[in-house]
Design a protein around this motif. Structure first.
Motif, short mmCIF file in Angstrom:
data_model
loop_
_atom_site.label_atom_id
_atom_site.label_comp_id
_atom_site.label_asym_id
_atom_site.label_seq_id
_atom_site.Cartn_x
_atom_site.Cartn_y
_atom_site.Cartn_z
N PHE A 60 0.83 -1.17 0.01
CA PHE A 60 0.07 -0.24 0.12
C PHE A 60 0.86 1.26 0.05
CE2 PHE A 60 -4.16 -2.13 -0.18
CZ PHE A 60 -4.05 -3.21 0.62
N ALA A 61 2.01 1.25 -0.09
CA ALA A 61 2.99 2.39 0.24
C ALA A 61 2.63 3.20 -1.31
CB ALA A 61 4.45 1.99 0.23
N GLY A 62 2.54 2.51 -2.65
CA GLY A 62 2.12 3.03 -3.60
C GLY A 62 1.00 3.75 -3.67
N TYR A 63 -0.04 3.43 -3.04
CA TYR A 63 -1.30 4.05 -2.92
C TYR A 63 -1.19 5.24 -2.20
CZ TYR A 63 -6.25 4.64 -1.65
OH TYR A 63 -7.75 4.97 -1.56
N ASN A 64 -0.61 5.47 -1.07
CA ASN A 64 -0.44 6.81 -0.26
C ASN A 64 0.45 7.78 -1.26
OD1 ASN A 64 -2.29 6.53 1.85
ND2 ASN A 64 -0.77 5.14 2.73
N MET A 65 1.61 6.87 -1.90
CA MET A 65 2.35 7.84 -2.87
C MET A 65 1.34 8.86 -3.94
SD MET A 65 4.82 6.46 -5.87
CE MET A 65 3.15 6.34 -6.88
N ILE A 66 0.46 8.16 -4.39
CA ILE A 66 -0.24 8.85 -5.17
C ILE A 66 -0.84 10.07 -4.48
CG2 ILE A 66 -2.35 8.89 -6.67
CD1 ILE A 66 -0.11 7.18 -7.78
#
Lengths: 295, 423
Positions: free
Chosen positions: A169-175
């Motif tokens: 989920f790091a990529g999700y919050n990265m957005i």
């Protein structure tokens, strides 16, 4: 006012949103209140269920397995908060950098784990974290270290779940952070650069404060999601070994479906709701979301 | 005139069609759900044969994901809609449907009565609740021990099944032989570090389990405590056993010779055979070692059964299908060959069709061994609280193996949790 006015301004808008309202009421609102009513019943198996008031809730407060699932969930929340949010911010800073080549490729790559199906993720990580054949232990052994029982050691299994959660989920919050970064006016950086500000000062005095609203949103939504973690422990470890990776939602599922105790399962759901509600309120207060803006 | 002839002809056709449609018999459709790919391989041809023999009955077989077949059925029962007529349910998940006042399945006790002498009686126990039988068992699942003949020879031990059976007559013998087979890169056997499956087989051999025939919790009786201590000692004290890897790694490790033996019921050994092709032809099979004072050479683990739901509008038709598919001898050998699952029909178990050399087991007649053991499978009684007991039993094993609690502490805690729920 003519009929045309009524139709255009008062009837048609509601007709357009009516399908959503109906779906929302049937599939969201009604189940929320219905499950609250079930939490006051002794609904076990099929057949008549008796009203027992707060019986399920009082049983919950003396349930050692519930407390273990609560500890495991808190462990997951703290672990992912400390690792995932900084990781997401770092990723956003990197993929937003003008220096980085193939930015689109890296942005897509960082987001891919989010859209990969949970069963696929669990199969891959079961192999990567395997004691005998896993990639991680292979690297540890090459470095001269002893292999680690990532998924079968009670002291380590939640860290393994946290690792998968951070990766996923790091990529999700990265957005969100990326959108926030791109909303910061570049003139601020130019003015600060003219004044001789260093990179770290730019981050500390411009980037971070400007990202505050995004940070608040990410923290709150991350916390809500982390407190409800289910699929990673369910697919990776089934809550084991010996309940060491059973989270609240997994414990809820176990009681409602495996044990067929829907009343008790609903009481766990509502207690979790209360916990999430209180924590979210606290976070909103901390980030000043209730402050009135002065013009 | 021509116009009137056409109108008359059309009217006659319409009237005749109406009569034919009204007179035509309504076809009965029975929805049948299952989750097993291997079962589907033998059941579809059986369904085709049944539909030819009974042209008025159509069986709509659907293979669903495991969760959909079990949790989905549970949801259907609660909603009262979308309930299939015939269902397959796994042994551990069946009892929970009897927790409430309603009985969602058809009582098969009287229908099965004429067939009971032909069935392995022990297998009806897990599907018997409140003194009535609610499902036809799919299987017997006798357990055996398989071993690497080459590893036994390397260690200077006999390797022919008849001799190894004498060498491993009991579990103390297994412990001593295990010490000779264990070396830094190999253990005698894998056993689960936080699950009860293998432990369950060991206690069943001694007439114990999680519940007795009265439905009382026996998780913390002397046999269970003593056996768990032996289990933990195999892992931690004598180190002849290693915790089973999970998933594909389990089969890879076996195929690469990380263990000298494995144990389990036919389905478990069937998976080992399927996923360890490199070691084919190197195995032998014997009954399980016995426990002192108990001469039981086998146990059982897992299973599934077929039931008719109360929502079925045509229970007689459903029973005709169940009899045809699951109680007829001619389908039985196919089930063994397709899925390594012995049906609970004595005439199949005694069938010469099972007595064929199996190249995986160095041409030993593995089917013959399993058939003999099938008739010796010990009986046990399922409880509606089995899901809870299974969860806490697994936790107890995990705590004992990790040495966070003694076997007695762990099992007493597990037993008390189940008793608290039962109150």
């Amino acid at each position: 006012m003519g009929k045309k006015y009524w139709r255009r301004n008062l009837i048609y808008p509601y007709l357009f949103i009516l399908p959503f309202i109906v779906f929302f009421m049937v599939f969201d609102i009604w189940p929320i209140f219905h499950s609250l009513s079930i939490s006051f019943l002794d609904m076990i198996g099929l057949g008549k269920a008796n009203f027992i008031g707060l019986g399920n809730y009082s049983r919950l407060f003396s349930d050692a397995n519930f407390y273990q699932s609560l500890r495991n969930t808190v462990h997951y929340v703290i672990g992912t908060t400390l690792l995932q949010i900084p990781a997401a911010l770092l990723l956003a800073l990197v993929v937003n950098s003008m220096v980085l080549k193939l930015r689109s490729f890296f942005r897509t790559s960082a987001f891919l784990p989010v859209i990969t199906s949970a069963p696929a993720v669990s199969i891959i990580f079961t192999t990567i974290l395997d004691y005998r054949y896993g990639l991680f232990n292979m690297l540890l052994e090459k470095a001269g270290l002893s292999p680690v029982n990532w998924l079968q050691d009670m002291n380590l299994v939640m860290w393994s779940i946290i690792l998968v959660g951070v990766w996923r989920f790091a990529g999700y919050n990265m957005i969100y952070f990326l959108a926030g970064l791109q909303g910061i006016p570049p003139e601020l950086y130019e003015a600060a650069a003219i004044d001789g500000a260093k990179k770290w000062q730019l981050f500390r005095y411009i980037t971070f404060p400007c990202l505050r609203p995004v940070l608040a949103f990410v923290f709150i939504t991350h916390m809500i999601g982390a407190l409800q973690v289910f699929e990673i422990p369910y697919l990776l470890t089934q809550g084991g070994p010996a309940g060491a990776s059973t989270t609240i939602n997994l414990y809820l599922y176990q009681n409602a479906f495996s044990f067929f105790r829907f009343g008790y399962g609903c009481s766990i759901a509502y207690l979790l709701f209360l916990i999430i509600f209180i924590i979210s309120l606290g976070q909103m207060k901390f980030f000043g979301l209730f402050r009135r803006e002065v013009a | 005139m021509k116009k009137w002839s056409i109108i008359l002809a059309l009217t006659a056709i319409l009237v005749l069609s109406g009569v034919l449609i009204a007179g035509a018999k309504e076809k009965i459709t029975l929805n049948f759900i299952d989750w097993s790919y291997t079962r589907e391989q033998w059941i579809r041809p059986v369904i085709s044969k049944f539909e030819k023999a009974y042209p008025d009955i159509k069986i709509n077989f659907k293979r669903l994901a495991f969760a959909a077949c079990h949790d989905g059925l549970q949801t259907a029962f609660m909603a009262g809609k979308g309930i299939p007529e015939v269902v397959t349910q796994e042994i551990s998940w069946f009892g929970r449907f009897f927790k409430g006042e309603e009985r969602p399945f058809v009582d098969l006790t009287d229908l099965l009565a004429p067939y009971r002498p032909k069935l392995v009686e022990a297998r009806l126990g897990p599907y018997t609740f409140f003194g009535r039988v609610w499902a036809i068992p799919n299987d017997v699942h006798p357990a055996a021990l398989i071993y690497r003949r080459d590893f036994f020879s390397e260690a200077g031990l006999p390797s022919e099944p008849a001799e190894v059976e004498k060498l491993l007559a009991n579990w103390e013998d297994f412990l001593e032989v295990g010490k000779k087979l264990t070396r830094p890169d190999r253990h005698a056997i894998f056993i689960p570090g936080a699950d009860f499956g293998y432990l369950m087989m060991m206690v069943l051999q001694q007439g114990s389990w999680a519940f007795n025939e009265k439905g009382e919790v026996t998780l913390d009786n002397d046999i269970n405590i003593r056996t768990l201590q032996f289990y933990v000692d195999m892992l931690n004290k004598y180190k002849i056993a290693a915790p089973s890897p999970a998933g594909a790694a389990f089969y890879s490790a076996i195929d690469e010779g990380k263990v000298a033996a494995a144990m389990g019921p036919d389905w478990h050994l069937g998976y080992i055979k399927k996923y360890t092709p490199k070691s084919a032809g190197k195995w032998g099979a014997i009954p399980l070692p016995v426990w002192p004072g108990y001469n039981v050479r086998t146990a059982t683990w897992g299973g599934s059964a077929f039931a008719i739901t109360k929502a079925c509008k045509y229970p007689e038709a459903a029973w005709e299908f169940m009899k045809f598919a699951f109680l007829e001898k001619e389908n039985g050998v196919i089930r063994w060959l397709a899925a390594y699952q012995l049906p609970p029909l004595k005439e199949i178990i005694e069938s010469p069709g099972l007595r064929v050399p199996d190249p995986y087991f160095t041409n030993q007649t593995f089917g013959e061994l399993m058939a003999k053991l099938a008739l010796e499978v010990p009986v046990y009684y399922m409880s509606i609280y089995w899901p809870e007991a299974a969860t806490y039993w697994a936790e107890a094993v995990g705590h004992a193996v990790a040495m966070k609690k003694t076997p007695e502490e762990a099992l007493k805690e597990a037993a008390e949790k189940v008793r608290k729920i039962m109150k």
